[in-house]
Design an enzyme around this catalytic site. Structure first.
Site, PDB file in Angstrom:
ATOM      1  N   CYS A  10      -0.144   0.104   0.053  1.00 21.01           N
ATOM      2  CA  CYS A  10       1.276   0.092   0.431  1.00 21.01           C
ATOM      3  C   CYS A  10       2.005  -0.769  -0.603  1.00 21.01           C
ATOM      4  O   CYS A  10       1.498  -0.941  -1.724  1.00 21.01           O
ATOM      5  CB  CYS A  10       1.480  -0.400   1.864  1.00 21.01           C
ATOM      6  N   ASN A  13       0.990  -5.070   0.796  1.00 18.14           N
ATOM      7  CA  ASN A  13      -0.390  -5.281   1.279  1.00 18.14           C
ATOM      8  C   ASN A  13      -0.468  -6.353   2.372  1.00 18.14           C
ATOM      9  O   ASN A  13      -1.456  -7.087   2.468  1.00 18.14           O
ATOM     10  CB  ASN A  13      -1.350  -5.615   0.116  1.00 18.14           C
ATOM     11  N   CYS A  15       1.315  -5.418   5.621  1.00 12.77           N
ATOM     12  CA  CYS A  15       1.654  -4.729   6.878  1.00 12.77           C
ATOM     13  C   CYS A  15       0.864  -3.432   7.036  1.00 12.77           C
ATOM     14  O   CYS A  15      -0.111  -3.369   7.793  1.00 12.77           O
ATOM     15  CB  CYS A  15       3.153  -4.429   6.952  1.00 12.77           C
ATOM     16  N   ARG A  16       1.267  -2.378   6.328  1.00 11.52           N
ATOM     17  CA  ARG A  16       0.696  -1.054   6.608  1.00 11.52           C
ATOM     18  C   ARG A  16      -0.715  -0.845   6.082  1.00 11.52           C
ATOM     19  O   ARG A  16      -1.579  -0.339   6.819  1.00 11.52           O
ATOM     20  CB  ARG A  16       1.627   0.036   6.051  1.00 11.52           C
ATOM     21  N   SER A  17      -0.985  -1.185   4.815  1.00 13.29           N
ATOM     22  CA  SER A  17      -2.333  -0.869   4.306  1.00 13.29           C
ATOM     23  C   SER A  17      -3.426  -1.744   4.928  1.00 13.29           C
ATOM     24  O   SER A  17      -4.536  -1.245   5.137  1.00 13.29           O
ATOM     25  CB  SER A  17      -2.383  -0.877   2.774  1.00 13.29           C
ATOM     26  N   ASP A 129       8.021   1.702   6.831  1.00 12.05           N
ATOM     27  CA  ASP A 129       7.738   0.312   6.476  1.00 12.05           C
ATOM     28  C   ASP A 129       8.122  -0.617   7.626  1.00 12.05           C
ATOM     29  O   ASP A 129       9.292  -0.921   7.829  1.00 12.05           O
ATOM     30  CB  ASP A 129       8.495  -0.065   5.195  1.00 12.05           C
TER      31      ASP A 129
HETATM   32  P1  4NP Z   1       3.893  -3.354   3.407  1.00 10.59           P
HETATM   33  O1  4NP Z   1       5.302  -3.995   3.877  1.00 10.59           O
HETATM   34  O2  4NP Z   1       4.163  -2.659   2.095  1.00 10.59           O
HETATM   35  O3  4NP Z   1       3.555  -2.388   4.510  1.00 10.59           O
HETATM   36  O4  4NP Z   1       2.924  -4.501   3.293  1.00 10.59           O
HETATM   37  C1  4NP Z   1       6.053  -4.840   3.076  1.00 10.59           C
HETATM   38  C2  4NP Z   1       5.689  -6.157   2.949  1.00 10.59           C
HETATM   39  C3  4NP Z   1       6.463  -7.007   2.171  1.00 10.59           C
HETATM   40  C4  4NP Z   1       7.586  -6.526   1.547  1.00 10.59           C
HETATM   41  C5  4NP Z   1       7.954  -5.197   1.661  1.00 10.59           C
HETATM   42  C6  4NP Z   1       7.185  -4.355   2.443  1.00 10.59           C
HETATM   43  N1  4NP Z   1       8.404  -7.411   0.776  1.00 10.59           N
HETATM   44  O5  4NP Z   1       9.427  -6.963   0.239  1.00 10.59           O
HETATM   45  O6  4NP Z   1       8.065  -8.598   0.658  1.00 10.59           O
END
Ligand code: 4NP
Length: 163
Positions: A10, A13, A15-17, A129
């Site tokens: 993702c 790294n 939340c989703r992955s 997201d």
């Molecule tokens: P992820 O979510 O890609 O599912 O881990 C996010 C985590 C952090 C951020 C964006 C999306 N960020 O902008 O810090």
């Protein structure tokens, strides 16, 4: 059959992955399937951090633990180390695809929700997201990824070629 090696990607790294890795490992364990799984982010904002507390909480409520995972950024070596690379959304897909350097590496990169026929709004295959969402959004991510994990396991157990 050697253990399939799968990487989930993702953006951050956290939340989703990590949830994808956790839920796929959870279903594989339930089926006694030997797998090697990891996750990574296309961005390096959160390197070394544990998953978001909302992701850890959602995982626990579905019966698996992701608290020991630590964020890392996608590496060029991942394209050789893993058999399949599943991205959470179209933006991650584009970023990962552009880092691949051979046709064989590019062929490993897929959208995780392409494993199911449960396409969201207007054929969209993105896992939304949840970083900008609520606890309920994290639960929805786990529900979506559980469907993908079950489809993946059926395909692996049926020796289907995953396209
Ligand atoms: P992820 O979510 O890609 O599912 O881990 C996010 C985590 C952090 C951020 C964006 C999306 N960020 O902008 O810090």
């Amino acid at each position: 059959m050697s253990a399939p090696r799968v990487l989930f990607v993702c953006l951050g790294n956290i939340c989703r992955s990590p949830l994808a890795q956790g839920v796929f490992e959870h279903h594989a364990n339930l089926c006694g399937l030997d797998v090697v799984m990891d996750s990574a982010g296309t961005a390096g904002y959160h390197i070394g951090k544990a998953p978001d507390v909302r992701a850890i909480r959602a995982a626990r409520s579905f019966g698996f633990d992701i608290s020991a995972q630590r964020a890392r950024q996608l590496q060029v070596a991942d394209f050789n180390h893993f058999d399949q690379i599943y991205t959470m959304d179209a933006s991650n897909y584009q970023a990962v695809f552009e880092k691949a350097s051979t046709p064989a590496q590019r062929a490993k990169v897929k959208m995780v929700m392409s494993l199911t026929s449960q396409e969201g709004r207007g054929g969209c295959l993105d896992v939304p997201d949840s970083y900008y969402g609520t606890g309920d959004d994290f639960d929805a991510v786990v529900t979506m990824l559980s469907a993908a994990a079950k489809a993946w396991i059926s395909a692996v157990e049926g020796n289907e070629v995953l396209t």
